[in-house]
Design an enzyme around this catalytic site. Structure first.
Site, PDB file in Angstrom:
ATOM      1  N   ASP A  30     -50.254  84.283 -23.075  1.00 59.47           N
ATOM      2  CA  ASP A  30     -51.071  83.832 -24.199  1.00 59.47           C
ATOM      3  C   ASP A  30     -51.485  85.053 -25.006  1.00 59.47           C
ATOM      4  O   ASP A  30     -51.783  86.106 -24.433  1.00 59.47           O
ATOM      5  CB  ASP A  30     -52.309  83.067 -23.709  1.00 59.47           C
ATOM      6  CG  ASP A  30     -52.854  82.138 -24.781  1.00 59.47           C
ATOM      7  OD1 ASP A  30     -52.634  80.910 -24.666  1.00 59.47           O
ATOM      8  OD2 ASP A  30     -53.468  82.638 -25.746  1.00 59.47           O
ATOM      9  N   THR A 121     -45.808  69.597 -30.001  1.00 60.66           N
ATOM     10  CA  THR A 121     -45.498  68.440 -30.847  1.00 60.66           C
ATOM     11  C   THR A 121     -45.160  68.953 -32.247  1.00 60.66           C
ATOM     12  O   THR A 121     -45.967  69.658 -32.858  1.00 60.66           O
ATOM     13  CB  THR A 121     -46.708  67.500 -30.906  1.00 60.66           C
ATOM     14  OG1 THR A 121     -47.060  67.162 -29.565  1.00 60.66           O
ATOM     15  CG2 THR A 121     -46.394  66.238 -31.692  1.00 60.66           C
ATOM     16  N   LEU A 153     -48.748  64.323 -21.755  1.00 58.14           N
ATOM     17  CA  LEU A 153     -49.919  64.301 -20.871  1.00 58.14           C
ATOM     18  C   LEU A 153     -51.179  63.888 -21.625  1.00 58.14           C
ATOM     19  O   LEU A 153     -51.305  64.091 -22.833  1.00 58.14           O
ATOM     20  CB  LEU A 153     -50.126  65.649 -20.177  1.00 58.14           C
ATOM     21  CG  LEU A 153     -50.528  66.882 -20.998  1.00 58.14           C
ATOM     22  CD1 LEU A 153     -51.991  66.890 -21.374  1.00 58.14           C
ATOM     23  CD2 LEU A 153     -50.208  68.128 -20.191  1.00 58.14           C
ATOM     24  N   LYS A 207     -42.004  61.731 -29.691  1.00 62.43           N
ATOM     25  CA  LYS A 207     -43.393  62.137 -29.441  1.00 62.43           C
ATOM     26  C   LYS A 207     -44.315  61.708 -30.586  1.00 62.43           C
ATOM     27  O   LYS A 207     -45.373  61.102 -30.352  1.00 62.43           O
ATOM     28  CB  LYS A 207     -43.450  63.662 -29.248  1.00 62.43           C
ATOM     29  CG  LYS A 207     -44.851  64.233 -29.178  1.00 62.43           C
ATOM     30  CD  LYS A 207     -45.632  63.739 -27.977  1.00 62.43           C
ATOM     31  CE  LYS A 207     -47.108  64.097 -28.100  1.00 62.43           C
ATOM     32  NZ  LYS A 207     -47.906  63.583 -27.006  1.00 62.43           N
ATOM     33  N   PHE A 252     -55.484  50.691 -24.976  1.00 60.66           N
ATOM     34  CA  PHE A 252     -55.626  51.162 -26.374  1.00 60.66           C
ATOM     35  C   PHE A 252     -56.096  50.060 -27.308  1.00 60.66           C
ATOM     36  O   PHE A 252     -55.848  50.108 -28.502  1.00 60.66           O
ATOM     37  CB  PHE A 252     -54.336  51.843 -26.869  1.00 60.66           C
ATOM     38  CG  PHE A 252     -54.305  53.302 -26.478  1.00 60.66           C
ATOM     39  CD1 PHE A 252     -54.451  54.303 -27.417  1.00 60.66           C
ATOM     40  CD2 PHE A 252     -54.169  53.662 -25.152  1.00 60.66           C
ATOM     41  CE1 PHE A 252     -54.473  55.631 -27.041  1.00 60.66           C
ATOM     42  CE2 PHE A 252     -54.188  54.996 -24.760  1.00 60.66           C
ATOM     43  CZ  PHE A 252     -54.334  55.981 -25.709  1.00 60.66           C
ATOM     44  N   ALA A 255     -62.113  48.734 -28.974  1.00 58.62           N
ATOM     45  CA  ALA A 255     -62.726  48.919 -30.295  1.00 58.62           C
ATOM     46  C   ALA A 255     -63.942  49.819 -30.151  1.00 58.62           C
ATOM     47  O   ALA A 255     -64.622  49.798 -29.137  1.00 58.62           O
ATOM     48  CB  ALA A 255     -63.134  47.574 -30.874  1.00 58.62           C
ATOM     49  N   GLY A 260     -59.663  60.437 -31.802  1.00 53.36           N
ATOM     50  CA  GLY A 260     -59.898  61.809 -32.254  1.00 53.36           C
ATOM     51  C   GLY A 260     -59.112  62.742 -31.360  1.00 53.36           C
ATOM     52  O   GLY A 260     -58.130  62.350 -30.737  1.00 53.36           O
ATOM     53  N   CYS A 263     -54.688  65.741 -30.888  1.00 54.02           N
ATOM     54  CA  CYS A 263     -53.324  65.218 -31.047  1.00 54.02           C
ATOM     55  C   CYS A 263     -53.219  64.065 -32.049  1.00 54.02           C
ATOM     56  O   CYS A 263     -52.596  64.210 -33.089  1.00 54.02           O
ATOM     57  CB  CYS A 263     -52.763  64.804 -29.690  1.00 54.02           C
ATOM     58  SG  CYS A 263     -52.480  66.210 -28.594  1.00 54.02           S
ATOM     59  N   LYS A 266     -54.050  64.600 -35.939  1.00 54.25           N
ATOM     60  CA  LYS A 266     -53.167  65.576 -36.593  1.00 54.25           C
ATOM     61  C   LYS A 266     -51.715  65.091 -36.591  1.00 54.25           C
ATOM     62  O   LYS A 266     -50.986  65.310 -37.558  1.00 54.25           O
ATOM     63  CB  LYS A 266     -53.297  66.957 -35.926  1.00 54.25           C
ATOM     64  CG  LYS A 266     -52.401  67.208 -34.731  1.00 54.25           C
ATOM     65  CD  LYS A 266     -52.343  68.674 -34.343  1.00 54.25           C
ATOM     66  CE  LYS A 266     -51.718  68.876 -32.963  1.00 54.25           C
ATOM     67  NZ  LYS A 266     -50.302  68.581 -32.882  1.00 54.25           N
TER      68      LYS A 266
HETATM   69  P1  NAD Z   1     -54.173  74.933 -27.642  1.00 52.13           P
HETATM   70  O1  NAD Z   1     -54.619  75.431 -28.959  1.00 52.13           O
HETATM   71  O2  NAD Z   1     -55.188  74.583 -26.595  1.00 52.13           O
HETATM   72  O3  NAD Z   1     -53.186  75.997 -26.980  1.00 52.13           O
HETATM   73  C1  NAD Z   1     -52.300  76.790 -27.698  1.00 52.13           C
HETATM   74  C2  NAD Z   1     -52.311  78.173 -27.066  1.00 52.13           C
HETATM   75  O4  NAD Z   1     -51.257  78.943 -27.620  1.00 52.13           O
HETATM   76  C3  NAD Z   1     -53.606  78.936 -27.322  1.00 52.13           C
HETATM   77  O5  NAD Z   1     -54.158  79.364 -26.088  1.00 52.13           O
HETATM   78  C4  NAD Z   1     -53.162  80.116 -28.176  1.00 52.13           C
HETATM   79  O6  NAD Z   1     -53.940  81.279 -27.929  1.00 52.13           O
HETATM   80  C5  NAD Z   1     -51.723  80.280 -27.735  1.00 52.13           C
HETATM   81  N1  NAD Z   1     -50.867  80.977 -28.691  1.00 52.13           N
HETATM   82  C6  NAD Z   1     -50.804  80.826 -30.035  1.00 52.13           C
HETATM   83  N2  NAD Z   1     -49.867  81.627 -30.570  1.00 52.13           N
HETATM   84  C7  NAD Z   1     -49.317  82.287 -29.538  1.00 52.13           C
HETATM   85  C8  NAD Z   1     -48.297  83.265 -29.447  1.00 52.13           C
HETATM   86  N3  NAD Z   1     -47.641  83.703 -30.531  1.00 52.13           N
HETATM   87  N4  NAD Z   1     -47.989  83.769 -28.247  1.00 52.13           N
HETATM   88  C9  NAD Z   1     -48.637  83.328 -27.139  1.00 52.13           C
HETATM   89  N5  NAD Z   1     -49.623  82.406 -27.159  1.00 52.13           N
HETATM   90  C10 NAD Z   1     -49.951  81.894 -28.350  1.00 52.13           C
HETATM   91  O7  NAD Z   1     -53.250  73.672 -27.929  1.00 52.13           O
HETATM   92  P2  NAD Z   1     -52.812  72.511 -26.908  1.00 52.13           P
HETATM   93  O8  NAD Z   1     -53.778  71.404 -26.942  1.00 52.13           O
HETATM   94  O9  NAD Z   1     -52.453  73.124 -25.591  1.00 52.13           O
HETATM   95  O10 NAD Z   1     -51.507  71.982 -27.642  1.00 52.13           O
HETATM   96  C11 NAD Z   1     -50.332  72.739 -27.706  1.00 52.13           C
HETATM   97  C12 NAD Z   1     -49.212  71.867 -28.233  1.00 52.13           C
HETATM   98  O11 NAD Z   1     -49.000  70.790 -27.327  1.00 52.13           O
HETATM   99  C13 NAD Z   1     -49.528  71.206 -29.579  1.00 52.13           C
HETATM  100  O12 NAD Z   1     -48.352  71.088 -30.313  1.00 52.13           O
HETATM  101  C14 NAD Z   1     -50.026  69.829 -29.179  1.00 52.13           C
HETATM  102  O13 NAD Z   1     -49.844  68.874 -30.196  1.00 52.13           O
HETATM  103  C15 NAD Z   1     -49.125  69.548 -27.987  1.00 52.13           C
HETATM  104  N6  NAD Z   1     -49.677  68.610 -27.023  1.00 52.13           N
HETATM  105  C16 NAD Z   1     -50.965  68.739 -26.601  1.00 52.13           C
HETATM  106  C17 NAD Z   1     -51.465  67.841 -25.691  1.00 52.13           C
HETATM  107  C18 NAD Z   1     -52.900  67.910 -25.255  1.00 52.13           C
HETATM  108  O14 NAD Z   1     -53.352  66.952 -24.602  1.00 52.13           O
HETATM  109  N7  NAD Z   1     -53.640  68.958 -25.549  1.00 52.13           N
HETATM  110  C19 NAD Z   1     -50.653  66.809 -25.187  1.00 52.13           C
HETATM  111  C20 NAD Z   1     -49.326  66.731 -25.610  1.00 52.13           C
HETATM  112  C21 NAD Z   1     -48.845  67.637 -26.537  1.00 52.13           C
END
Ligand code: NAD
Length: 490
Positions: A30, A121, A153, A207, A252, A255, A260, A263, A266
């Protein structure tokens, strides 16, 4: 096979721990050093049930490491999972800069052939564009394959969903990529997780369409809730009845305050933006309505709360729940936090309690007052709002809370509390689109908005019985009339 996970937020940290649990050596990377340091020390910097134990165990065993170096990841792994964020840009389109930055930091340093797997996503067409960029960045003689394996997830259930996914989608362009992914997920596949093998755009679109569908279901039931409020119907019973039809299902159809989180909002807006780029804006025009209905629920609670406060000349609101959903501390686009912020901006003194989300909420909304307990949040409150349906709120003692709060109105904006004990304790219990039988009918405040006749006035509370009294016994003639009606309708 060694695995790197790039981006260790909600998704990546869980995925990294899950991959270690499946038996792989894993390096999580990260670019936020504080996050990497916390994870290296075995600490999960967000709330996710079961993850701290899983992650700490594998960090201790040495199978799971975290760092900040993409160069180290490039040298370490055979399969690299991209789990970075794809947040909304100013017009709602997905901002893909984290994906490009990750590839630019990783690909030039690869020392052997490998597979890069996107889990973030993304708008349909992203993987194709990334394939071109990877080809530009790859060192000579190094072959890099790209696959898309979107993640489904649910926060709050992330460990279970990672280890036992309800489906696995592999968007691939080569048999090698498919077989590498089958090896990675051999355990859940053997346990019965279905696998969908497809091309890159289908995987991307699966997705976003899944999230658009879930959002549609929630906004559909919330639109029905609006009609219920206008007509004296009960949306919870309506949802139950719809849910008995297994073509529809009950999930789902809750009501309330709407969806929010990081995911659904956006992803819906990103899909609208992407369709526009593809010249097909009208194809997903309905999603604008889905978004509008969703936001209207927040507005409705804000308006009703302000009406109540103005009617009584009062100004304090106690809020139960601030995370976007229970079992999570995520406040990204949280309806609860949005309501709290809007009320505070309207001059209301807002005190909020959430079992897990106080720290993240304080970081983005320091102007609110945060309490350490539910009772403290309700201290001298004129109106109480139940905005996130944590199960512990169902165990609160309404009689005790009546002695703590100044007012006696509670709005259950999640339709998740049992009205009976609240009504019995003297609360003026209100819900969204739901019939509530009040033993203590109260004068309702006059709405500042248009006011149709009393019988049809939109309102949160209706002092109507949930079900009509059943007659003690049917007379013979009534029974015969009923039988005749049943025969006719059959
Ligand atoms: P998040 O913001 O919690 O995590 C993203 C991480 O990536 C951050 O910790 C950030 O510091 C790191 N990061 C950013 N740029 C980086 C780089 N260049 N090198 C290394 N690390 C870097 O986001 P999230 O909720 O984990 O979601 C991530 C993706 O997964 C999104 O596309 C989201 O839509 C998708 N997603 C999320 C969930 C969920 O429940 N949170 C579920 C399914 C899909």
């Amino acid at each position: 096979m060694r695995i790197s996970v790039i981006g260790t937020g909600y998704l990546g940290a869980t995925h990294a721990a899950g991959m270690a649990e499946l038996g792989f050596e894993v390096l999580g990377v990260d670019n936020n050093p504080a996050k990497a340091a916390a994870l290296s020390a075995g600490r999960v910097p967000f709330h996710e049930p079961g993850l701290p134990e899983l992650l700490a165990g594998h960090v201790r065993s040495g199978r799971l490491r975290f760092g900040t170096s993409l160069v180290a990841a490039a040298r370490f792994a055979d399969v690299h999972f991209l789990c970075v964020g794809t947040p909304p840009g100013p017009q709602g389109a997905a901002d893909l800069s984290q994906l490009y930055a990750a590839l630019e930091g990783l690909v030039p340093h690869l020392t052997r052939n490998c597979l890069i797997v996107g889990k973030s996503t993304v708008p349909v067409g992203t993987a194709e564009a990334l394939t071109t960029r990877i080809a530009e960045l790859a060192p000579p003689g190094i072959s890099v394959d790209l696959a898309w394996n979107p993640e489904f997830l649910r926060e709050g259930h992330a460990v279970h969903d990672t280890l036992s996914p309800n489906r696995l989608v592999f968007g691939v362009t080569t048999p090698d990529a498919e077989w590498a992914l089958r090896e990675v997920y051999a355990t859940p596949i053997a346990a019965g997780s279905p696998v969908v093998i497809t091309n890159l755009p289908t995987a991307e679109l699966i997705k976003v369409s899944a999230n658009a569908f879930l959002a549609t279901k929630i906004s559909f039931i919330n639109a029905m809730a609006e009609l219920c409020e206008l007509t004296g119907a009960d949306v919870t019973l309506l949802a139950d009845a719809l849910g008995h039809d297994d073509r529809i299902g009950r999930k789902f159809l809750g009501a309330g305050l709407g969806y929010g989180g990081g995911c659904l909002p956006k992803d819906v807006r990103a899909l609208i933006a992407r369709a526009g780029e593809l010249g097909a804006a009208e194809t997903v025009d309905f999603l604008r309505d889905i978004d509008t209905i969703n936001l209207r629920r927040r507005e409705r609670v804000v308006r009703e709360t302000l009406d109540l406060l103005h009617a009584n000349g009062s100004h304090r609101v106690g809020i139960l729940g601030i995370a976007f959903k229970p079992l999570s501390d995520d406040v990204r686009d949280s309806p609860a936090l949005d309501v709290a912020i809007r009320l505070q901006a309207a001059g209301v003194q807002v005190t909020a309690f959430d079992p897990a989300a106080t720290a993240p909420a304080r970081a983005v909304a320091p102007q609110l007052i945060y309490a350490a307990t539910a009772a403290a949040a309700l201290h001298e409150a004129d109106v109480v709002l139940h905005l996130t349906e944590w199960s512990e709120f169902r165990d609160l003692d309404p009689a005790f809370l009546r002695t703590v709060a100044r007012g006696r109105t509670l709005i259950d904006a999640r339709n998740a509390l049992d009205p009976e004990p609240w009504l019995a304790a003297g609360w003026d219990f209100r819900a969204l689109g739901r019939l509530v039988e009040s033993r203590n009918p109260v004068e309702r405040p006059v709405s500042r908005t248009s006011a149709p006749s009393e019988a049809l006035r939109p309102g949160l509370l209706r002092n109507v019985r949930r079900t009509p009294e059943a007659p003690a016994a049917l007379t013979d003639s009534a029974l015969n009339r009923l039988r005749a009606r049943v025969r006719r309708s059959a």
